[in-house]
Design a protein around this motif. Structure first.
Motif, PDB file in Angstrom:
ATOM      1  N   GLY B 113       0.825  -1.203   0.000  1.00  0.00           N
ATOM      2  CA  GLY B 113       0.000   0.000   0.000  1.00  0.00           C
ATOM      3  C   GLY B 113       0.854   1.244   0.000  1.00  0.00           C
ATOM      4  N   VAL B 114       0.192   2.388  -0.157  1.00  0.00           N
ATOM      5  CA  VAL B 114       0.923   3.653  -0.225  1.00  0.00           C
ATOM      6  C   VAL B 114       1.541   3.972   1.137  1.00  0.00           C
ATOM      7  CG1 VAL B 114      -0.434   4.681  -2.089  1.00  0.00           C
ATOM      8  CG2 VAL B 114      -1.222   4.907   0.251  1.00  0.00           C
ATOM      9  N   PRO B 115       2.544   4.857   1.157  1.00  0.00           N
ATOM     10  CA  PRO B 115       3.143   5.228   2.429  1.00  0.00           C
ATOM     11  C   PRO B 115       2.081   5.807   3.358  1.00  0.00           C
ATOM     12  CG  PRO B 115       4.446   6.092   0.618  1.00  0.00           C
ATOM     13  CD  PRO B 115       3.222   5.513   0.018  1.00  0.00           C
ATOM     14  N   GLY B 116       2.128   5.411   4.631  1.00  0.00           N
ATOM     15  CA  GLY B 116       1.196   5.965   5.599  1.00  0.00           C
ATOM     16  C   GLY B 116      -0.129   5.231   5.695  1.00  0.00           C
TER      17      GLY B 116
END
Lengths: 291, 346
Positions: B113-116
């Motif tokens: 998944g995307v960062p964060g």
């Protein structure tokens, strides 16, 4: 190859933090900028990124009882000249420090590749400072990473690939050094305006970031976002300055900050929850179609 | 196999050989009437020879094949075994539901998944949850956490462990009558002791740790989950030789898969996302390319849907593709449904 003892790490050697000088900021960061990892400050120009960096150089010298690291610091800057006069001004608000400028090392940066070269040569300096009686370096500030990368690379596939390769190389080196020498690494990043109406690619906890009523996102894109451990977003909102935060809170700044924190480490907020409007009907496969 | 080994009369054997049937396999390609004609014997006799021959081959096969595929299982046995295997809960019931009960042992699960979005949070949550005692429906195992990115924070692990501990104590209250049998003899700090943490700073170190795992786990049999956070980071810097990268990653994936099978443990690999240029537009996709996407048994993608975090099963041999919301809270990964109000900061 030996695993680490987490329990011992927690009791005898908890993560050191360097104070930002503002109790509110320190609270959301659970004490300040953490050692052993990379913290990124993202803000538009005029938000005081450099001011915070300069102040960090001084707070790092404070003893641990005052929230500092009791250490020297290194300032790598791309936007010359080095703001020496401002540093002097700031140091007057740290009366307990003796000759604070002696414990601040600086080095100019010319390009992204130059940054990597400097970092590669840094090991011996960090090691020698650790071994000798002079205070060890515990803080590295890179001001700014965006300036180094934003102009050097063309917008074509080859350059972009090279660029993201360099991101990961630099980040890996920094993380290795942060861990080996217990450094707090602070990198300064700029913002870019988000032009279209769509939210674009969402990175972090806030759907979109606003500063001076403009919709922005952090510069350097998705690859770089993978390279930092903690991201701190500073924004300007002139109107609500005085009423929200008193002047005394951030000792050297008259402006106040709204901080949107996007923290991969996300340990900070006991009551932090994320719940928005329910959009469950949306097809999740859209993920692949995000641009 | 020679016909000479068949328990038949010497004259019949001689006839077989002189007619050209020297091996057993040559007998099976013809009918008994052919043999009767070629050997000038009665059809009954020919049938008897064929019966003996097939008997002999049958016994040969059952001996021979079992040595080749030693440990082969029937699907029935596998089903029984799988049902007895525990799963690691994610602490989010919706996410557990779409995963078929949690992260499954014996399999490699990739989460990206995307960062964060909460990959590391989910990783830490699994490292804690794998330790939930058997009495509370857990695996009571240890976790190996391989950190390549430096986002693992002990203070945060303790927070999640404390929350998990509180939840277990709450559950304990329901079981008051079983108080004697069901003592909760764990402390939040014990969770930290059971997470075996490796920090790796380069891809060579990463490969070395993965190679070392087999020896390590054979000495620590109670390890039930191996988490690599992230598999990607060191492989995204400066790999000019992409073929080498593919080989190294492929080799690592095979090793991890073998570990999962051999020691009945779950392997969880966290991955980053990158953009992929296809048909004139950029798309988000998990990093490391197409060849890597074959390396994992299960693939879960974490993404934002409005202000909510969602997990989506992208690939799984056993459960259907589905999406479920989840939340990252101070207490760790939780159901997003129960957190009705969004707490505003400042």
């Amino acid at each position: 190859m030996k695993p680490e003892d987490l329990l011992q790490q927690l009791t005898s050697n908890p993560t050191q933090k360097c104070t930002l000088g503002c109790p509110i900021l320190d609270r959301v960061l659970a004490g300040g900028i953490p050692c052993n990892s990379i913290t990124e400050l993202v803000a538009e120009s005029g938000c005081g990124k450099t001011q915070i960096s300069l102040q960090l150089l001084l707070s790092a010298q404070l003893p641990a009882s005052l929230g500092g690291l009791n250490a020297s610091s290194l300032y790598l800057f791309s936007e010359s000249p080095f703001p020496l006069r401002r540093l002097h001004q700031l140091s007057s608000s740290f009366p307990t420090l003796h000759n604070p400028s002696d414990k601040i090392l600086t080095h100019p940066l010319h390009s992204a590749h130059h940054l990597f070269d400097v970092l590669s040569q840094l090991d011996s300096l960090l090691l020698s400072r650790q071994l000798t009686s002079s205070p060890p370096i515990k803080l590295i500030v890179i001001d700014s990473i965006a300036a180094l990368f934003r102009y050097e690379f063309e917008n074509n596939a080859r350059d972009l690939k090279q660029r993201s390769g360099l991101f990961f190389k630099i980040s890996s080196k920094l993380k290795e050094q942060a861990r080996r020498f217990g450094l707090a690494v602070v990198v300064i990043n700029q913002v870019v305006d988000v032009m279209d109406d769509s939210d674009g690619l969402r990175i972090g906890n806030s759907a979109c970031l606003y500063t001076s009523e403009r919709k922005v996102s952090a510069a350097l894109g998705l690859s770089w976002a993978n390279c930092v451990n903690t991201r701190l977003f500073l924004s300007r909102n002139e109107e609500r300055v005085a009423q929200e935060v008193g002047d005394d809170c951030f000792t050297t700044q008259t402006r106040s900050y709204y901080c949107y924190i996007r923290n991969k480490v996300a340990k900070r907020f006991k009551n932090r929850t994320y719940k928005g409007t329910s959009c469950r009907n949306k097809d999740p496969i859209e993920y692949a179609g995000w641009t | 196999m020679e016909v000479s080994s068949l328990p038949i009369s010497a004259s019949q054997r001689a006839k077989l050989i002189s007619a050209g049937y020297t091996t057993l396999s040559s007998l099976f390609s013809v009918s008994h009437s052919d043999i009767a004609r070629d050997l000038e014997i009665s059809e009954n006799e020919a049938l008897e020879i064929l019966r003996l021959a097939s008997q002999r081959r049958g016994s040969e096969r059952s001996d021979g094949t079992s040595s080749i595929v030693n440990g082969a299982q029937s699907a029935w046995e596998m089903l029984n075994e799988e049902e007895s295997l525990g799963r690691i809960t994610t602490s989010c019931s919706e996410l557990d539901d779409i995963l078929g009960g949690g992260i499954s042992c014996k399999e490699v699960t990739e989460i990206g998944g995307v960062p964060g979005i909460g990959k590391t949070q989910l990783g830490i949550q699994l490292a804690v949850n794998v330790q939930i005692p058997m009495d509370y429906g857990g695996l009571q195992g240890k976790a190996i956490y391989i950190d390549t990115e430096g986002s693992f924070m002990v203070e945060r692990v303790l927070q999640i462990a404390e929350a998990c501990f509180e939840d277990m104590r709450g559950y304990h209250g329901f079981l008051k009558r079983d108080l004697q049998t069901c003592q909760l003899n764990m402390q939040p700090k014990d969770f930290l002791e059971n997470i075996i943490y490796f920090r790796v700073c380069s891809y060579t170190e990463q490969i070395a740790v993965v190679n070392y795992l087999e020896k390590f786990i054979s000495e620590h049999k109670d390890v039930k989950v191996v988490i690599i956070d992230s598999i990607t980071f060191h492989f995204r810097q400066d790999f000019d030789d992409m073929a080498l990268r593919t080989r190294l990653l492929g080799g690592m994936a095979l090793k991890l898969m073998k570990l999962a099978k051999k020691f009945t443990l779950a392997v969880v690999l966290l991955n980053q996302v990158t953009t992929k240029y296809t048909e004139g537009q950029y798309q988000l996709t998990l990093a490391l390319g197409d060849s890597w996407s074959h390396s994992c048994t299960n693939r879960v993608i974490l993404y934002w849907n409005g202000n909510e975090r969602y997990a989506y099963i992208d690939k799984s041999p056993s459960v259907r593709s589905a999406a479920a919301p989840y939340a990252v809270t101070g207490r760790g990964i939780r159901s997003s449904v129960s957190n009705c109000k969004r707490v505003k900061m400042m």
